[in-house]
Motif scaffolding. Sequence first.
Motif, PDB file in Angstrom:
ATOM      1  N   LYS A 145      34.401  40.412  36.158  1.00  0.00           N
ATOM      2  CA  LYS A 145      34.092  41.847  36.188  1.00  0.00           C
ATOM      3  C   LYS A 145      34.892  42.581  37.263  1.00  0.00           C
ATOM      4  CE  LYS A 145      29.746  43.187  36.391  1.00  0.00           C
ATOM      5  NZ  LYS A 145      28.318  42.987  36.748  1.00  0.00           N
ATOM      6  N   TYR A 146      35.427  41.829  38.212  1.00  0.00           N
ATOM      7  CA  TYR A 146      36.069  42.452  39.370  1.00  0.00           C
ATOM      8  C   TYR A 146      37.527  42.045  39.483  1.00  0.00           C
ATOM      9  CZ  TYR A 146      31.168  43.039  40.451  1.00  0.00           C
ATOM     10  OH  TYR A 146      29.850  43.362  40.371  1.00  0.00           O
ATOM     11  N   ILE A 147      38.309  42.942  40.074  1.00  0.00           N
ATOM     12  CA  ILE A 147      39.642  42.502  40.439  1.00  0.00           C
ATOM     13  C   ILE A 147      39.855  42.726  41.940  1.00  0.00           C
ATOM     14  CG2 ILE A 147      40.366  43.281  38.146  1.00  0.00           C
ATOM     15  CD1 ILE A 147      42.606  44.743  39.361  1.00  0.00           C
ATOM     16  N   HIS A 148      40.596  41.774  42.517  1.00  0.00           N
ATOM     17  CA  HIS A 148      40.829  41.810  43.961  1.00  0.00           C
ATOM     18  C   HIS A 148      42.155  42.497  44.219  1.00  0.00           C
ATOM     19  CE1 HIS A 148      37.606  38.851  45.282  1.00  0.00           C
ATOM     20  NE2 HIS A 148      37.453  38.987  43.982  1.00  0.00           N
ATOM     21  N   THR A 149      42.128  43.579  44.943  1.00  0.00           N
ATOM     22  CA  THR A 149      43.348  44.338  45.245  1.00  0.00           C
ATOM     23  C   THR A 149      43.451  44.462  46.768  1.00  0.00           C
ATOM     24  OG1 THR A 149      42.369  46.538  45.428  1.00  0.00           O
ATOM     25  CG2 THR A 149      42.811  45.756  43.192  1.00  0.00           C
ATOM     26  N   PRO A 150      44.628  44.859  47.268  1.00  0.00           N
ATOM     27  CA  PRO A 150      44.747  45.013  48.727  1.00  0.00           C
ATOM     28  C   PRO A 150      43.783  46.052  49.287  1.00  0.00           C
ATOM     29  CG  PRO A 150      46.908  45.034  47.699  1.00  0.00           C
ATOM     30  CD  PRO A 150      45.904  45.077  46.582  1.00  0.00           C
ATOM     31  N   GLU A 151      43.367  47.006  48.453  1.00  0.00           N
ATOM     32  CA  GLU A 151      42.458  48.053  48.942  1.00  0.00           C
ATOM     33  C   GLU A 151      41.008  47.588  48.955  1.00  0.00           C
ATOM     34  OE1 GLU A 151      44.797  48.801  46.418  1.00  0.00           O
ATOM     35  OE2 GLU A 151      46.130  49.382  48.057  1.00  0.00           O
ATOM     36  N   GLY A 152      40.732  46.534  48.215  1.00  0.00           N
ATOM     37  CA  GLY A 152      39.364  46.063  48.155  1.00  0.00           C
ATOM     38  C   GLY A 152      39.081  45.477  46.788  1.00  0.00           C
ATOM     39  N   ILE A 153      37.823  45.202  46.542  1.00  0.00           N
ATOM     40  CA  ILE A 153      37.444  44.608  45.261  1.00  0.00           C
ATOM     41  C   ILE A 153      36.975  45.740  44.346  1.00  0.00           C
ATOM     42  CG2 ILE A 153      35.839  43.014  44.140  1.00  0.00           C
ATOM     43  CD1 ILE A 153      35.871  41.433  46.831  1.00  0.00           C
ATOM     44  N   VAL A 154      37.576  45.768  43.162  1.00  0.00           N
ATOM     45  CA  VAL A 154      37.373  46.899  42.260  1.00  0.00           C
ATOM     46  C   VAL A 154      36.612  46.430  41.020  1.00  0.00           C
ATOM     47  CG1 VAL A 154      38.589  48.599  40.827  1.00  0.00           C
ATOM     48  CG2 VAL A 154      39.519  47.976  43.077  1.00  0.00           C
ATOM     49  N   ASN A 155      35.611  47.215  40.636  1.00  0.00           N
ATOM     50  CA  ASN A 155      34.921  46.977  39.379  1.00  0.00           C
ATOM     51  C   ASN A 155      35.846  47.411  38.248  1.00  0.00           C
ATOM     52  OD1 ASN A 155      33.371  47.564  36.988  1.00  0.00           O
ATOM     53  ND2 ASN A 155      31.523  47.391  38.238  1.00  0.00           N
TER      54      ASN A 155
END
Length: 245
Positions: A145-155
């Motif tokens: 459900k989530y993706i990990h990006t440099p800005e944070g974890i995004v739904n």
Amino acid sequence: MLFAIINSEKVEASPKISGACPLCKKNVFSKCGEINVWHWAHHKDVSCDSWYEPETEWHKNWKLAFGKYNCEIVISKDGVRHIADILTNDNVVIELQNSPIPKPIVRRRENFYGDGMLWVINGKHFKNNFFISSLDSTKDYWNSKYIHTPEGIVNKTTGEIVYVPKNNFTFIWNWPRKSWTDVQRNLFIDFGDENLFWVTEGMGTNNGKGILISKEIFLNKYGGNTDFSKVFIDKKEKRITNVQH
Ligand SMILES: [Zn+2]
């Protein structure tokens, strides 16, 4: 060297031309093979700068991100001259290091360039021995459900940032490059992904601390061209997902 001097201009190597070395002024000739990065070489392949490293794609990308007028800059001090890899408009020297380096050379380069220098080293060669972990637990977000990006974890569905990790990491380094233990300047490791790992404690030892800085922020801060951050990033490398929890 990526640049030699021809008619007072810095010129990139292209097949079968010659130019002058910016440091010793001797004749250098272009080496434009299929395997190595196109570069300039002295006759007999002996560089006049004892700190010279063979040119790699990694060096080239970093240098070109700062542009030809900010890379390979001759610096003179007390009658000694060396070519700094990058000199920013704010007089920060960025030294690039790809291969292992003897401890005394680390010290000499730091003394020569003074306080206003920092290191960017290529971590690709030891990335499999270098484990970064956060004390911060993100285990609730390790599903599809989530993706990990440099800005944070995004739904993924809502696009909402659900979690911003704290930027404090510890590392464990098996078979560390011990020649870095006495490093005095800020040092950033480039593992080939979108971030640099700024080692704040324990460089060259089995464990220590660090902070992740995106290449884009780093390039912005030091006057590099942020478009190049895309060139550096190997899509296969996703260091952030190596974070252990
Ligand atoms: Zn030379």
